[in-house]
Design an enzyme around this catalytic site. Structure first.
Site, PDB file in Angstrom:
ATOM      1  N   SER A 108       0.850  -1.193   0.000  1.00  0.00           N
ATOM      2  CA  SER A 108       0.000   0.000   0.000  1.00  0.00           C
ATOM      3  C   SER A 108       0.886   1.243   0.000  1.00  0.00           C
ATOM      4  O   SER A 108       1.727   1.388  -0.879  1.00  0.00           O
ATOM      5  CB  SER A 108      -0.962  -0.045   1.197  1.00  0.00           C
ATOM      6  OG  SER A 108      -1.946   0.955   1.101  1.00  0.00           O
ATOM      7  N   GLU A 202      -1.528  -2.914  -8.004  1.00  0.00           N
ATOM      8  CA  GLU A 202      -2.833  -3.087  -7.379  1.00  0.00           C
ATOM      9  C   GLU A 202      -3.295  -1.725  -6.903  1.00  0.00           C
ATOM     10  O   GLU A 202      -2.520  -0.776  -6.870  1.00  0.00           O
ATOM     11  CB  GLU A 202      -2.748  -4.065  -6.200  1.00  0.00           C
ATOM     12  CG  GLU A 202      -1.728  -3.701  -5.112  1.00  0.00           C
ATOM     13  CD  GLU A 202      -2.225  -2.682  -4.093  1.00  0.00           C
ATOM     14  OE1 GLU A 202      -3.460  -2.561  -3.917  1.00  0.00           O
ATOM     15  OE2 GLU A 202      -1.389  -1.992  -3.485  1.00  0.00           O
ATOM     16  N   HIS A 272      -5.159  -5.173  -1.595  1.00  0.00           N
ATOM     17  CA  HIS A 272      -6.037  -4.969  -0.441  1.00  0.00           C
ATOM     18  C   HIS A 272      -7.131  -6.040  -0.458  1.00  0.00           C
ATOM     19  O   HIS A 272      -8.304  -5.754  -0.676  1.00  0.00           O
ATOM     20  CB  HIS A 272      -6.625  -3.567  -0.466  1.00  0.00           C
ATOM     21  CG  HIS A 272      -5.604  -2.488  -0.303  1.00  0.00           C
ATOM     22  ND1 HIS A 272      -4.747  -2.117  -1.322  1.00  0.00           N
ATOM     23  CD2 HIS A 272      -5.298  -1.703   0.756  1.00  0.00           C
ATOM     24  CE1 HIS A 272      -3.952  -1.141  -0.889  1.00  0.00           C
ATOM     25  NE2 HIS A 272      -4.271  -0.872   0.358  1.00  0.00           N
TER      26      HIS A 272
END
Length: 306
Positions: A108, A202, A272
């Site tokens: 992230s 992502e 996630h």
């Protein structure tokens, strides 16, 4: 399972879900690990896990510890890592970590630090679960097992049902992370110059048109065309808005396939999501797609001694 020594680092958001954090700590301890630097779980300043100096200090401290831990584990994502890039001691980190077996793990917002450390210090890391992920309910068995199997060996294999170019067989350095964070560093000294790589991405909660725009940024900057393949992970909650008139994530990916100029592979269990691979950033990788299945093999990355 290794009895690892784990040091927590908190470069981004504060621990807004303390129960998940403590479940993660408890599971690691039950596995025989020691968990250090728990003080970071109590730090909070605005939306961050402490001041910029404190959070940068979590990273810089890895260059000065008397003995390195086996794993430096990021507590959670959010935002804040970009604020630290100018405060890191890249020379000291290179000297201490570039040839060590420390496994620096997160994803992230941590993508910003992974890119910067690789670009400026040659430090390799892992795109993998956060402490918050390891403390999720129910226990993320798939994520947990792949985390340990990857960090315990000098080679890893991941397979998944893939969509893309049948017969694909490419090799190159594996790199990537969160798409929006990655694109935010384009044109900066913290973006690594990687040619012939296998790029994985992502994202979370970005509308499909923004996802397409980010891919165009990679395309128009020339980064995308210099890769061997693009691998798409989980794009969780990336939903169209009321004015998108049928333009959804599938439409964005269809446009990506038309303009990318490189093979695009779907379905990577990373991001996630409840099922998450641990991916060695900077490792040598081989990606093959055949019979509807993708196979990613990685070698030569930091790992714990048996």
């Amino acid at each position: 399972m290794p009895n690892a020594r784990i040091r927590l680092i908190a470069p981004s958001g504060y621990a807004h879900d303390p129960d998940a954090m403590m479940r993660g700590v408890a599971r690691l301890r039950e596995a025989g690990c020691t968990v250090e630097n728990l003080d970071v779980l109590g730090r909070a300043q605005l939306r961050f896990a402490g001041s910029d100096a404190e959070r940068a200090g979590d990273i810089n401290a890895l260059a000065t510890l008397d003995e390195l831990p086996d794993i430096a584990l990021v507590t959670r994502g959010g935002y804040g890592a970009a604020r630290l890039l100018g405060q890191l001691d890249y020379g000291a980190l290179r000297e201490r970590l570039a040839h060590s077996n420390l496994a620096l793990v997160g994803h992230s917002d941590f993508t910003a630090l992974q890119l910067a450390l690789y670009a400026r210090s040659g430090v390799r890391s892992f795109a993998g679960p956060l402490l918050a992920d390891l403390g999720a309910e129910p226990c993320p068995t798939y994520t947990w097992e792949h985390f340990w199997s990857t960090l315990s060996a000098d080679a890893s294999v991941a397979t998944w049902a893939g969509a893309g170019d049948a017969g694909l067989d490419v090799q190159g350095p594996l790199w990537g992370g969160n798409l929006a964070v990655l694109c935010s560093l384009l044109g900066t000294p913290y973006f690594p110059a990687i040619d012939g790589g296998i790029l994985f991405v992502e994202d979370l909660a970005e509308p499909p048109f923004r996802i397409e725009r980010l891919f165009y940024q990679l395309h128009l900057s020339g980064v995308l065309g210099r890769q061997r393949a693009l691998v798409l992970g989980d794009f969780h909650a990336c939903r169209p808005g009321p004015r998108d008139n049928g333009y959804d994530l599938d439409a964005a990916f269809a446009q990506l396939a038309r303009m990318a100029g490189v093979p695009v592979i779907h379905g990577l269990p990373h991001g996630h999501a409840a099922r998450q691979l641990t991916l060695p950033f900077g490792a040598q990788a081989r990606l093959r797609v055949s019979g509807g299945e993708a196979r990613l093999e990685c070698t030569g990355y930091p790992h714990m001694s048996p």
